[in-house]
Design an enzyme around this catalytic site. Sequence first.
Site, PDB file in Angstrom:
ATOM      1  N   VAL A   8     -51.713 -29.987  -5.704  1.00 18.65           N
ATOM      2  CA  VAL A   8     -51.132 -28.913  -6.508  1.00 18.65           C
ATOM      3  C   VAL A   8     -49.758 -29.396  -6.949  1.00 18.65           C
ATOM      4  O   VAL A   8     -49.158 -30.258  -6.324  1.00 18.65           O
ATOM      5  CB  VAL A   8     -50.995 -27.574  -5.733  1.00 18.65           C
ATOM      6  CG1 VAL A   8     -52.352 -26.972  -5.446  1.00 18.65           C
ATOM      7  CG2 VAL A   8     -50.178 -27.735  -4.477  1.00 18.65           C
ATOM      8  N   SER A   9     -49.283 -28.845  -8.048  1.00 16.14           N
ATOM      9  CA  SER A   9     -47.973 -29.252  -8.550  1.00 16.14           C
ATOM     10  C   SER A   9     -46.887 -28.772  -7.612  1.00 16.14           C
ATOM     11  O   SER A   9     -46.954 -27.673  -7.067  1.00 16.14           O
ATOM     12  CB  SER A   9     -47.734 -28.698  -9.953  1.00 16.14           C
ATOM     13  OG  SER A   9     -48.627 -29.297 -10.851  1.00 16.14           O
ATOM     14  N   LYS A  10     -45.884 -29.628  -7.437  1.00 12.96           N
ATOM     15  CA  LYS A  10     -44.773 -29.286  -6.544  1.00 12.96           C
ATOM     16  C   LYS A  10     -44.030 -28.078  -7.104  1.00 12.96           C
ATOM     17  O   LYS A  10     -43.800 -27.977  -8.295  1.00 12.96           O
ATOM     18  CB  LYS A  10     -43.831 -30.483  -6.442  1.00 12.96           C
ATOM     19  CG  LYS A  10     -42.883 -30.408  -5.292  1.00 12.96           C
ATOM     20  CD  LYS A  10     -42.184 -31.730  -5.110  1.00 12.96           C
ATOM     21  CE  LYS A  10     -41.463 -31.693  -3.790  1.00 12.96           C
ATOM     22  NZ  LYS A  10     -41.103 -32.989  -3.323  1.00 12.96           N
ATOM     23  N   ASP A  12     -45.102 -25.092  -7.285  1.00 10.84           N
ATOM     24  CA  ASP A  12     -46.006 -24.003  -7.661  1.00 10.84           C
ATOM     25  C   ASP A  12     -46.222 -23.087  -6.465  1.00 10.84           C
ATOM     26  O   ASP A  12     -46.045 -23.469  -5.332  1.00 10.84           O
ATOM     27  CB  ASP A  12     -47.372 -24.541  -8.101  1.00 10.84           C
ATOM     28  CG  ASP A  12     -47.367 -25.037  -9.529  1.00 10.84           C
ATOM     29  OD1 ASP A  12     -46.322 -24.876 -10.192  1.00 10.84           O
ATOM     30  OD2 ASP A  12     -48.390 -25.574  -9.965  1.00 10.84           O
TER      31      ASP A  12
END
Length: 193
Positions: A8-10, A12
């Site tokens: 997952v994107s940091k 988020d």
Amino acid sequence: MLLGYARVSKGDEQNNALQARALRAAGCRRLFEEAASGGRWDRPELHRMLDQLREGDTVVVWKLDRLSRSLKDVLHIMERIVEAGAGFRSVTEDIDTTTPAGRMMMQMVGSFAEFERAMIRERTSAGIAAARAEGRTGGRRKKLDPAKRREIAESVITGRKSGADMARLYNISQPTVSRIVAQHRASGQPVGT
């Protein structure tokens, strides 16, 4: 062995729980999870997984964009997977390089990427040619004009100033001063002209 990769994107609010469940349901025995941007190459868990790949393993992701958001990076990762003798599977897009159809799909993706790179090179070359035709050249502009370069060389050669003094005065490095002096001497110009 099936190795799952979840990302997952940091920053988020998301977490890897949904991806992890899907990867376990797909039969993954080991999961590599991280929170990092998909556009970055320096992702420790991704590299740890790639380093541990063995012949016959399969890398499984929930979606292809979890592997990377950059097509170039996806293709580079695919090369690493193939070099290890492993396969790749994306659960959502139903891509599986352990099958002939899956390999064909990845080759098509690779062909589009290669075409895109060729088009970028062509546009870049055309842009450079157009700039040259207009008299512009690439690269950074010179910090010092010829008069300043001559002053630096003459000051150092005659001993009025040291190379270090001239470097500080013009905010340049001492090796740059040395190059300017050497070029002046090589040009054969007399000092003071």
